[in-house]
Write a protein that holds these residues in place. Structure first.
Motif, mmCIF file in Angstrom:
data_model
loop_
_atom_site.group_PDB
_atom_site.id
_atom_site.type_symbol
_atom_site.label_atom_id
_atom_site.label_comp_id
_atom_site.label_asym_id
_atom_site.label_seq_id
_atom_site.Cartn_x
_atom_site.Cartn_y
_atom_site.Cartn_z
ATOM 1 N N PRO A 19 0.884 -1.008 -0.055
ATOM 2 C CA PRO A 19 -0.126 0.080 0.064
ATOM 3 C C PRO A 19 0.997 1.106 0.023
ATOM 4 N N HIS A 20 0.574 2.262 -0.874
ATOM 5 C CA HIS A 20 1.492 3.346 -1.076
ATOM 6 C C HIS A 20 0.720 4.492 -1.640
ATOM 7 N N PHE A 21 1.171 5.675 -1.712
ATOM 8 C CA PHE A 21 0.644 7.014 -2.383
ATOM 9 C C PHE A 21 1.614 7.569 -3.137
ATOM 10 N N VAL A 32 5.586 6.250 -2.103
ATOM 11 C CA VAL A 32 5.701 6.239 -0.590
ATOM 12 C C VAL A 32 4.876 5.336 0.206
ATOM 13 N N SER A 33 5.590 4.479 0.927
ATOM 14 C CA SER A 33 4.570 3.348 1.851
ATOM 15 C C SER A 33 3.909 4.035 2.826
ATOM 16 N N ILE A 34 2.406 3.656 2.821
ATOM 17 C CA ILE A 34 1.950 4.118 3.810
ATOM 18 C C ILE A 34 1.982 3.898 5.068
ATOM 19 N N ALA A 35 2.371 2.615 5.052
ATOM 20 C CA ALA A 35 2.888 2.225 6.577
ATOM 21 C C ALA A 35 3.975 2.651 7.312
ATOM 22 N N SER A 36 5.271 2.883 6.392
ATOM 23 C CA SER A 36 6.296 3.283 7.111
ATOM 24 C C SER A 36 6.715 4.796 6.701
ATOM 25 N N PHE A 37 5.945 5.398 5.358
ATOM 26 C CA PHE A 37 6.290 6.481 5.220
ATOM 27 C C PHE A 37 7.787 6.553 4.350
ATOM 28 N N LEU A 39 10.334 6.044 1.224
ATOM 29 C CA LEU A 39 10.196 6.480 -0.100
ATOM 30 C C LEU A 39 10.642 4.902 -0.890
ATOM 31 N N ILE A 40 9.576 4.221 -1.578
ATOM 32 C CA ILE A 40 9.616 3.285 -2.452
ATOM 33 C C ILE A 40 10.460 3.232 -3.771
#
Length: 72
Positions: A19-21, A32-37, A39-40
């Motif tokens: 899950p990311h935004f 960006v990961s929603i869980a950890s914030f 940068l993917i």
């Protein structure tokens, strides 16, 4: 979902991975990961990342709910 002065945060349906935004602007795009914030992938100016995360952190539940509705 949310717009800064020269960037926006978006969550898309039929997306893959964790899950990311996305943070998107005229010359950059990143995930960006929603869980950890964390940068993917992608690039984003440091000031934009800081500003976007200032919005995203208190809205983590909304981001996750949106991700699940679009990708569940």
């Amino acid at each position: 979902m949310f717009r800064g002065s020269r960037w926006k945060i978006a969550v898309y349906g039929r997306d893959h991975g964790v899950p990311h935004f996305h943070i998107e602007g005229p010359d950059f795009r990143c995930s960006v990961s929603i869980a950890s914030f964390d940068l993917i992938v992608g690039t984003v100016p440091a000031a934009v990342l800081a500003e976007a995360l200032d919005w995203a952190r208190p809205h983590q539940a909304l981001l996750m709910q949106t991700w699940q509705e679009l990708n569940g």
